[in-house]
Design an enzyme around this catalytic site. Structure first.
Site, PDB file in Angstrom:
ATOM      1  N   TYR A   1      63.556   8.016  80.089  1.00 37.39           N
ATOM      2  CA  TYR A   1      64.049   8.928  81.111  1.00 37.39           C
ATOM      3  C   TYR A   1      62.912   9.316  82.054  1.00 37.39           C
ATOM      4  O   TYR A   1      61.820   9.677  81.613  1.00 37.39           O
ATOM      5  CB  TYR A   1      64.653  10.195  80.492  1.00 37.39           C
ATOM      6  CG  TYR A   1      65.307  11.051  81.554  1.00 37.39           C
ATOM      7  CD1 TYR A   1      66.552  10.706  82.068  1.00 37.39           C
ATOM      8  CD2 TYR A   1      64.657  12.162  82.076  1.00 37.39           C
ATOM      9  CE1 TYR A   1      67.141  11.447  83.075  1.00 37.39           C
ATOM     10  CE2 TYR A   1      65.236  12.915  83.085  1.00 37.39           C
ATOM     11  CZ  TYR A   1      66.476  12.554  83.580  1.00 37.39           C
ATOM     12  OH  TYR A   1      67.051  13.281  84.593  1.00 37.39           O
TER      13      TYR A   1
ATOM     14  N   GLN B   1      73.484  13.836  80.958  1.00 40.34           N
ATOM     15  CA  GLN B   1      74.408  12.707  80.868  1.00 40.34           C
ATOM     16  C   GLN B   1      73.669  11.380  80.675  1.00 40.34           C
ATOM     17  O   GLN B   1      74.197  10.446  80.067  1.00 40.34           O
ATOM     18  CB  GLN B   1      75.332  12.643  82.090  1.00 40.34           C
ATOM     19  CG  GLN B   1      74.649  12.466  83.425  1.00 40.34           C
ATOM     20  CD  GLN B   1      74.311  13.786  84.107  1.00 40.34           C
ATOM     21  OE1 GLN B   1      74.047  14.789  83.442  1.00 40.34           O
ATOM     22  NE2 GLN B   1      74.308  13.781  85.436  1.00 40.34           N
TER      23      GLN B   1
ATOM     24  N   ASN C   1      64.071  18.276  82.397  1.00 45.94           N
ATOM     25  CA  ASN C   1      64.275  19.722  82.450  1.00 45.94           C
ATOM     26  C   ASN C   1      64.904  20.226  81.151  1.00 45.94           C
ATOM     27  O   ASN C   1      65.107  19.467  80.194  1.00 45.94           O
ATOM     28  CB  ASN C   1      65.118  20.099  83.675  1.00 45.94           C
ATOM     29  CG  ASN C   1      66.528  19.524  83.623  1.00 45.94           C
ATOM     30  OD1 ASN C   1      67.030  19.153  82.567  1.00 45.94           O
ATOM     31  ND2 ASN C   1      67.169  19.442  84.780  1.00 45.94           N
TER      32      ASN C   1
ATOM     33  N   THR D   1      55.463  22.200  81.757  1.00 48.06           N
ATOM     34  CA  THR D   1      54.075  21.766  81.658  1.00 48.06           C
ATOM     35  C   THR D   1      53.132  22.958  81.636  1.00 48.06           C
ATOM     36  O   THR D   1      53.469  24.063  82.076  1.00 48.06           O
ATOM     37  CB  THR D   1      53.720  20.823  82.827  1.00 48.06           C
ATOM     38  OG1 THR D   1      52.450  20.209  82.550  1.00 48.06           O
ATOM     39  CG2 THR D   1      53.670  21.569  84.146  1.00 48.06           C
TER      40      THR D   1
ATOM     41  N   HIS E   1      54.112  21.804  89.381  1.00 51.10           N
ATOM     42  CA  HIS E   1      55.207  21.039  88.796  1.00 51.10           C
ATOM     43  C   HIS E   1      56.516  21.811  88.749  1.00 51.10           C
ATOM     44  O   HIS E   1      57.589  21.244  88.936  1.00 51.10           O
ATOM     45  CB  HIS E   1      54.850  20.599  87.367  1.00 51.10           C
ATOM     46  CG  HIS E   1      54.018  19.371  87.302  1.00 51.10           C
ATOM     47  ND1 HIS E   1      54.521  18.114  87.505  1.00 51.10           N
ATOM     48  CD2 HIS E   1      52.700  19.192  87.038  1.00 51.10           C
ATOM     49  CE1 HIS E   1      53.556  17.211  87.367  1.00 51.10           C
ATOM     50  NE2 HIS E   1      52.442  17.848  87.082  1.00 51.10           N
TER      51      HIS E   1
ATOM     52  N   HIS F   1      47.597  20.384  78.248  1.00 50.48           N
ATOM     53  CA  HIS F   1      46.362  19.905  78.872  1.00 50.48           C
ATOM     54  C   HIS F   1      45.293  20.975  78.701  1.00 50.48           C
ATOM     55  O   HIS F   1      45.533  22.136  79.043  1.00 50.48           O
ATOM     56  CB  HIS F   1      46.538  19.669  80.371  1.00 50.48           C
ATOM     57  CG  HIS F   1      47.727  18.847  80.743  1.00 50.48           C
ATOM     58  ND1 HIS F   1      48.961  19.399  81.021  1.00 50.48           N
ATOM     59  CD2 HIS F   1      47.864  17.498  80.912  1.00 50.48           C
ATOM     60  CE1 HIS F   1      49.806  18.438  81.345  1.00 50.48           C
ATOM     61  NE2 HIS F   1      49.174  17.272  81.279  1.00 50.48           N
TER      62      HIS F   1
ATOM     63  N   GLU G   1      63.769  12.182  34.713  1.00 48.41           N
ATOM     64  CA  GLU G   1      64.542  12.679  35.862  1.00 48.41           C
ATOM     65  C   GLU G   1      66.054  12.560  35.631  1.00 48.41           C
ATOM     66  O   GLU G   1      66.838  12.810  36.544  1.00 48.41           O
ATOM     67  CB  GLU G   1      64.149  11.910  37.124  1.00 48.41           C
ATOM     68  CG  GLU G   1      62.734  12.193  37.586  1.00 48.41           C
ATOM     69  CD  GLU G   1      62.408  11.599  38.960  1.00 48.41           C
ATOM     70  OE1 GLU G   1      61.453  12.074  39.587  1.00 48.41           O
ATOM     71  OE2 GLU G   1      63.135  10.674  39.397  1.00 48.41           O
TER      72      GLU G   1
ATOM     73  N   HIS H   1      68.393   4.032  36.809  1.00 49.26           N
ATOM     74  CA  HIS H   1      67.093   3.576  37.305  1.00 49.26           C
ATOM     75  C   HIS H   1      66.326   2.865  36.196  1.00 49.26           C
ATOM     76  O   HIS H   1      65.744   1.795  36.399  1.00 49.26           O
ATOM     77  CB  HIS H   1      66.268   4.778  37.797  1.00 49.26           C
ATOM     78  CG  HIS H   1      66.698   5.314  39.129  1.00 49.26           C
ATOM     79  ND1 HIS H   1      67.960   5.750  39.390  1.00 49.26           N
ATOM     80  CD2 HIS H   1      65.984   5.488  40.290  1.00 49.26           C
ATOM     81  CE1 HIS H   1      68.040   6.173  40.645  1.00 49.26           C
ATOM     82  NE2 HIS H   1      66.859   6.021  41.218  1.00 49.26           N
TER      83      HIS H   1
END
Length: 436
Positions: free
Chosen positions: A129, A193, A217, A240, A265, A332, A419, A424
């Site tokens: 995206y 979407q 966003n 950011t 930004h 950052h 167990e 097993h």
């Protein structure tokens, strides 16, 4: 413009509770995007077209961007911009290939006939995206596509919002960057979407993907949270942020410019200066006022820099500055101090660390060679930025001979019975008894 937080007389084990941080209510946004995602799942292209008109105010002629549009965008891009993008691609690819890859196969022989290997397998299909709202982030194409390609991902698709000013196509610089990277599956679909399209697939348009990456966003983040499990996600990225550790040796012009660069930004972006110099703090404030006034993005900047997520934090010295920075865990972190490299080695929590006067965050946004898809909202305490490894998964290969199994069979049988899992134990005993 920036508020002031004075920690010089305060010593805490954890400074996170007193540091600036904006509100980012993903939970509320999930309720908003749920009907959007469900409509895409159930109605496919009809829903995508309806939401394009509703949210992007344009209905694309084709939801999948035609190959000719990609070629046209590349042919028409400004040569200087193309050259800059090519440098960004080259440097990011070099760092990916030389520092982020691991051996694709390694194994260990635990005993004769007992071998366990580990193979790194790329995810088969990835949806990337790319935001296109306040800023058409063509740089995010580079940051997502290059490591995916180096990892060996077989199928890559990009989704980015359609733009009314370009006739329903995405921004041409984004398209040109896709063309430079050889990505020909591009969709003019934005927002939640787009995430739903990738997660569920849309018949006759877009096959579903295994992993979705890339920033967006709050509604994109909410869709990732909602659909996690239906599809893999990289992270829930918030607004950011930048933190700068600076002392009296720092250039106030540089510090101010760097705080401004991230605030640009988004009105929700966070800019935090951590300093032990009141004089520097005052000079940075004056520089911010002066520099902001000269920029076209001044209104957005004033909102971000004047918001609760931005501040100057006064500390008693570099030791406290490091503690505060580690508690804040910035996406950052810049270090503009005397002996900045030594200070940088003390940082444990940051998405990326920019060391010295000539390594500003915008360098990393474009062409440092590092990733700019980084953890936000203090997630750098436990997570990393997007790298080649983000597109790979680890898979064990277990290969035992009869002798290798027999050597530890009795212990496994005892463990299984402890167990209360007799089936097993039986699966082991059958093989051991057969050998005997």
């Amino acid at each position: 413009m920036l508020s002031m937080i004075d920690l010089t007389e305060l010593s805490l084990d954890d400074y996170s509770s007193v540091l600036p941080r904006g509100q980012f209510d993903v939970g509320h946004a999930v309720d908003v995007v749920r009907p959007v995602c469900e409509a895409v799942r159930d109605q496919g292209q009809d829903a995508l077209l309806r939401f394009s008109e509703q949210f992007d105010h344009v209905v694309p002629v084709s939801l999948r961007v035609p190959a000719q549009a990609l070629r046209d965008a590349l042919d028409q891009i400004d040569p200087a911009v193309r050259a800059a993008i090519e440098v960004s691609i080259e440097r990011r690819r070099t760092v990916c290939e030389q520092t982020e890859t691991e051996p694709h196969y390694r194994n260990v022989e635990l005993a004769p006939g007992a071998v366990v290997g580990n193979v790194m397998v790329p995810v088969q299909r990835v949806g990337l995206y790319v935001p296109g709202g306040l800023a058409p982030l063509a740089s995010s194409v580079v940051m997502n596509v290059v490591p995916a390609q180096v990892a060996g991902v077989e199928s890559l698709a990009v989704a980015t919002p359609p733009q009314a000013e370009f006739g329903g196509l995405p921004h041409p610089v984004i398209l040109a960057t896709c063309a430079l990277l050889g990505v020909d599956e591009v969709y003019a679909v934005g927002g939640s979407q787009a995430i739903a399209m990738f997660a569920y697939g849309v018949a006759g348009l877009c096959p579903r993907v295994d992993l979705v990456t890339g920033p967006g966003n709050i509604y994109v983040v909410a869709a990732k949270r909602l659909l996690r499990g239906v599809v893999g996600i990289d992270a829930e990225a918030g607004p950011t942020e930048i933190a700068v550790i600076a002392d009296e040796t720092a250039d106030a012009r540089f510090v101010a410019a760097d705080l401004i660069s991230q605030a640009e930004h988004d009105p929700m972006a966070g800019s935090v200066l951590i300093t032990d110099s009141r004089d520097l703090a005052d000079r940075v404030q004056r520089e911010i006022d002066s520099q902001v006034a000269r920029l076209d993005t001044a209104d957005r900047l004033r909102k971000a820099l004047g918001g609760p997520q931005s501040a100057i934090v006064l500390v008693s010295g570099i030791d406290q500055a490091v503690d505060v920075a580690n508690a804040y865990a910035a996406e950052h972190l810049e270090i503009q101090t005397a002996d900045a490299s030594t200070v940088a080695r003390r940082i444990r929590n940051a998405g990326a660390v920019f060391v010295g006067d000539y390594a500003p965050v915008p360098l990393g946004d474009y062409s440092a060679g590092s990733t700019h898809v980084l953890p936000t909202g203090s997630a750098a305490r436990y997570s990393s930025g997007l790298t080649v490894r983000s597109f790979m998964k680890s898979m064990h290969i277990i290969e035992y001979s009869r002798e290798g199994l027999a050597a530890i069979a009795d212990g496994i049988v005892d463990f299984a019975h402890a167990e209360r899992l007799p089936g097993h134990a039986a699966a082991i005993q059958l093989r051991v008894e057969e050998e005997r």
